[in-house]
Enzyme design. Structure first.
Site, PDB file in Angstrom:
ATOM      1  N   MET A  24      10.135 -91.115 -54.842  1.00  0.00           N
ATOM      2  CA  MET A  24      11.012 -91.723 -53.851  1.00  0.00           C
ATOM      3  C   MET A  24      11.862 -90.632 -53.217  1.00  0.00           C
ATOM      4  O   MET A  24      12.666 -89.976 -53.894  1.00  0.00           O
ATOM      5  CB  MET A  24      11.908 -92.781 -54.503  1.00  0.00           C
ATOM      6  CG  MET A  24      12.737 -93.572 -53.524  1.00  0.00           C
ATOM      7  SD  MET A  24      11.753 -94.582 -52.364  1.00  0.00           S
ATOM      8  CE  MET A  24      11.103 -95.835 -53.468  1.00  0.00           C
ATOM      9  N   GLY A  25      11.636 -90.408 -51.930  1.00  0.00           N
ATOM     10  CA  GLY A  25      12.417 -89.419 -51.201  1.00  0.00           C
ATOM     11  C   GLY A  25      13.657 -90.050 -50.601  1.00  0.00           C
ATOM     12  O   GLY A  25      13.912 -91.249 -50.771  1.00  0.00           O
ATOM     13  N   CYS A  26      14.419 -89.278 -49.847  1.00  0.00           N
ATOM     14  CA  CYS A  26      15.653 -89.804 -49.268  1.00  0.00           C
ATOM     15  C   CYS A  26      15.384 -90.823 -48.171  1.00  0.00           C
ATOM     16  O   CYS A  26      16.252 -91.623 -47.835  1.00  0.00           O
ATOM     17  CB  CYS A  26      16.509 -88.658 -48.740  1.00  0.00           C
ATOM     18  SG  CYS A  26      15.762 -87.738 -47.388  1.00  0.00           S
ATOM     19  N   THR A  27      14.176 -90.811 -47.630  1.00  0.00           N
ATOM     20  CA  THR A  27      13.852 -91.766 -46.567  1.00  0.00           C
ATOM     21  C   THR A  27      12.918 -92.877 -47.032  1.00  0.00           C
ATOM     22  O   THR A  27      12.506 -93.702 -46.238  1.00  0.00           O
ATOM     23  CB  THR A  27      13.192 -91.052 -45.370  1.00  0.00           C
ATOM     24  OG1 THR A  27      11.953 -90.477 -45.806  1.00  0.00           O
ATOM     25  CG2 THR A  27      14.100 -89.974 -44.822  1.00  0.00           C
ATOM     26  N   GLY A  28      12.582 -92.889 -48.319  1.00  0.00           N
ATOM     27  CA  GLY A  28      11.691 -93.932 -48.802  1.00  0.00           C
ATOM     28  C   GLY A  28      10.621 -93.384 -49.729  1.00  0.00           C
ATOM     29  O   GLY A  28      10.709 -92.243 -50.198  1.00  0.00           O
TER      30      GLY A  28
END
Length: 386
Positions: free
Chosen positions: A359-363
């Site tokens: 899970m990255g900062c944008t999704g």
């Protein structure tokens, strides 16, 4: 000669009425049912009178129990009777649109709301807020997008911009809308105001009203509507925006705008004016035109594909695929729908590529080794995960 004199007299009468009201041409006749509000019929009536004072291009009609008003009044002893009268008048053409509460839409019809965003005070459509345009989640959001474009065009926005709220199904919806666009459907995407851009919108974009319309599922939309319309009052009184909007769906034959039991007079007034805009802008024809254009661009095949994706996902869950030898994975691949993330990882495993989910900062993201990134992108696109 008499009929010519009568015609001329009628024209002069219409001009005189236009001068008096400040509005020329046929006024949109919009009804409001008074019963069912948590704030009482008097609050609803105040909203109707505010709308009439603010917009002379509409004629406001109130339906409910007897009350003192200068507006056109139709008596109804309960909400059920009011809805029956309202529907009858809408279908006969006596009304152009209506605003009400507790109204049941058939499956396939959902409402497109309009809020005032707190960041910059900009109006933004929320698609959608009640009802459901389809029983399959992403299919419903795809239809919500089409319906919201029709509503925006009916209110005078020639090329409305579209953003997709970052929720479950957002990436699948993005791919579906891009397919429609590639096939000739005229859709205008906006970009997130955040530094990395993209059509998938964050909470920041929601508060700033970055797109003309923010697409989401109706349950999320309902929460957004309530939060944005009542955040200044503590929740018990909706004071901002134009309500939950008109019900739209392919073949639906009337304009019914929804308000909440918590909607106060300012929202009631906004909803009545919104309904009048939809009526004057030919909303029903706009919906028909948008669906015709989308079908020409392959909407049917896309909806079939979304339906089959659920079956594909279930089958993938049952596959016993072993991971290839583990590698250090530092390259991120964004854009895969979170509900499909693990299946996408398995699809790469089948190709002999080691990958893991994250899970990255944008999704959601898929992590692969740098030397595998290009091959992984091609494989994911081939399998329609990107």
């Amino acid at each position: 000669m008499d009929h010519i004199k009568e015609a001329i007299a009628q024209v002069f009468d219409e001009i005189a009425a236009g001068v008096k009201s400040g509005s020329f041409g046929k006024r949109a006749r919009v009804a409001l049912t008074l019963e069912g509000s948590e704030h009482g019929p008097a609050e609803m009536l105040r909203g109707a009178e505010l709308a009439q004072a603010a917009d002379p291009s509409i004629e406001v009609v109130v339906i409910g129990e007897k009350c003192e008003t200068e507006l056109t009044f139709i008596e109804a002893d309960c909400q059920k009777t009011a809805h029956e009268l309202m529907d009858k008048m809408l279908l006969s053409g006596e009304l152009d649109a209506a605003v009400t509460m507790h109204y049941s839409f058939p499956i396939g019809v959902t409402t497109i709301g309009r809020v005032i965003t707190p960041g910059v005070g900009r109006k933004m459509f929320v698609a959608s807020t009640t009802g459901t345009s389809d029983t399959e989640r992403v299919s419903a959001m795809l239809k919500n997008a089409i319906g919201s474009i029709a509503v925006a065009k009916a209110t005078g926005i020639k090329n409305p911009t579209v953003g997709i709220l970052n929720i479950d199904g957002a990436r699948q919806l993005e791919r579906s809308l891009l397919k429609l666009q590639e096939n000739g459907y005229p859709i205008h995407f906006t970009q997130s105001a955040r530094a990395d851009g993209g059509v998938v919108m964050r909470g920041n974009d929601l508060l700033q009203g970055v797109p003309d319309m923010m697409v989401m599922d109706s349950l999320t939309g309902n929460v957004i509507m309530k939060a944005m319309s009542a955040f200044m009052t503590g929740g018990s009184y909706e004071s901002l925006g134009d309500g939950y909007g008109p019900g739209v769906g392919e073949g639906y034959d009337r304009i019914v705008n929804i308000i909440s039991r918590a909607s106060g007079a300012p929202v009631v007034a906004g909803s009545i004016i919104f309904a009048g805009e939809c009526a004057r802008g030919g909303l029903l024809k706009k919906v028909s035109d948008e669906y015709a254009a989308a079908k020409k661009a392959g909407l049917g095949a896309i909806l079939d594909g979304l339906s089959k994706a659920g079956e594909k996902s279930k089958a993938s869950d049952e596959d016993d695929v072993k991971a290839p030898p583990e590698k250090i994975v530092t390259e991120e691949i964004p854009g895969v729908e979170i509900l499909e993330l693990e299946n996408a990882v398995r699809a790469l495993w089948k190709k002999g590529i080691f990958a893991s989910s994250g899970m990255g900062c944008t999704g959601p993201i898929i992590l692969v080794a740098p030397e595998d990134k290009e091959t992984s992108l091609a494989a994911l696109k081939e399998a329609e995960y990107l």
